[in-house]
Design a protein around this motif. Sequence first.
Motif, short mmCIF file in Angstrom:
data_model
loop_
_atom_site.label_atom_id
_atom_site.label_comp_id
_atom_site.label_asym_id
_atom_site.label_seq_id
_atom_site.Cartn_x
_atom_site.Cartn_y
_atom_site.Cartn_z
N SER A 1 0.81 -1.23 0.00
CA SER A 1 0.00 0.00 0.00
C SER A 1 0.84 1.27 0.00
N GLY A 2 2.16 1.16 0.11
CA GLY A 2 3.00 2.35 0.00
C GLY A 2 3.84 2.70 1.22
N PHE A 3 3.31 2.53 2.43
CA PHE A 3 4.03 2.88 3.65
C PHE A 3 3.92 1.76 4.68
N GLN A 4 4.96 1.67 5.52
CA GLN A 4 4.94 0.72 6.63
C GLN A 4 5.44 1.43 7.89
N TYR A 5 4.98 0.96 9.03
CA TYR A 5 5.47 1.46 10.31
C TYR A 5 6.75 0.73 10.66
N HIS A 6 7.65 1.43 11.35
CA HIS A 6 8.92 0.84 11.75
C HIS A 6 9.19 1.26 13.20
N MET A 7 9.56 0.29 14.02
CA MET A 7 9.94 0.57 15.41
C MET A 7 11.30 -0.07 15.66
N ALA A 8 12.19 0.68 16.31
CA ALA A 8 13.53 0.17 16.62
C ALA A 8 14.07 0.90 17.84
N PHE A 9 14.95 0.24 18.56
CA PHE A 9 15.59 0.88 19.70
C PHE A 9 16.78 1.69 19.21
N GLU A 10 17.01 2.84 19.86
CA GLU A 10 18.11 3.74 19.51
C GLU A 10 18.96 4.02 20.73
N ASN A 11 20.27 4.11 20.50
CA ASN A 11 21.17 4.48 21.58
C ASN A 11 21.38 5.98 21.66
N SER A 12 20.98 6.69 20.58
CA SER A 12 21.08 8.15 20.60
C SER A 12 20.02 8.72 19.65
N THR A 13 19.73 9.99 19.84
CA THR A 13 18.77 10.70 18.98
C THR A 13 19.48 11.91 18.39
N THR A 14 18.84 12.57 17.43
CA THR A 14 19.43 13.76 16.83
C THR A 14 18.60 14.99 17.20
N GLU A 15 19.17 16.16 16.96
CA GLU A 15 18.45 17.41 17.25
C GLU A 15 17.23 17.57 16.36
N ALA A 16 17.25 16.95 15.20
CA ALA A 16 16.12 17.05 14.27
C ALA A 16 14.94 16.18 14.70
N ASP A 17 15.17 15.23 15.61
CA ASP A 17 14.09 14.34 16.07
C ASP A 17 13.10 15.07 16.96
N GLN A 18 11.87 14.70 16.84
CA GLN A 18 10.85 15.14 17.79
C GLN A 18 10.84 14.06 18.88
N ILE A 19 10.99 14.48 20.13
CA ILE A 19 11.07 13.53 21.25
C ILE A 19 9.81 13.63 22.09
N PHE A 20 9.18 12.49 22.31
CA PHE A 20 8.01 12.39 23.18
C PHE A 20 8.41 11.63 24.43
N ASP A 21 7.82 11.97 25.56
CA ASP A 21 8.10 11.26 26.81
C ASP A 21 6.81 10.67 27.34
N PHE A 22 6.80 9.35 27.48
CA PHE A 22 5.64 8.64 28.01
C PHE A 22 6.03 7.98 29.31
N ASP A 23 5.86 8.72 30.41
CA ASP A 23 6.17 8.21 31.74
C ASP A 23 7.58 7.65 31.80
N GLY A 24 8.55 8.41 31.29
CA GLY A 24 9.94 8.00 31.34
C GLY A 24 10.43 7.27 30.10
N LEU A 25 9.54 6.89 29.20
CA LEU A 25 9.93 6.25 27.96
C LEU A 25 10.09 7.33 26.89
N LYS A 26 11.30 7.45 26.35
CA LYS A 26 11.53 8.44 25.30
C LYS A 26 11.27 7.79 23.94
N VAL A 27 10.47 8.49 23.12
CA VAL A 27 10.13 8.03 21.77
C VAL A 27 10.59 9.10 20.80
#
Length: 107
Positions: free
Chosen positions: A36-62
């Motif tokens: 259909s064109g797009f897929q969701y992807h989830m993976a663990f990261e050891n670091s993020t970039t300044e361009a990332d939007q960071i969400f916090d869910f009770d201590g879980l960074k997304v």
Amino acid sequence: MLSLTPVASSKVKEIMNLQNPVPAALRVAVVGGGCSGFQYHMAFENSTTEADQIFDFDGLKVAVDQMSSMYLDGVEIDYIETLEGAGFKFNNPNVKSTCGCGSSFSV
């Protein structure tokens, strides 16, 4: 804005704590692919970039990259367990169609 249910957040934290070293964040992204064109992807990261939007869910960074954020606006991620199996479910109000197997979508 992206949201995680408490059940999904708890499950991600449980899986993260089994990793060595424990990842810094969960990355959620939308990538091209699937019938259909797009897929969701989830993976663990050891670091993020300044361009990332960071969400916090009770201590879980997304972390969400800029391109993916426009496709994930309003998406709720849940974790479900059924007789057929268990896994993360993306509830996306912006989806126009999905493929027969349910693993890809179009907007």
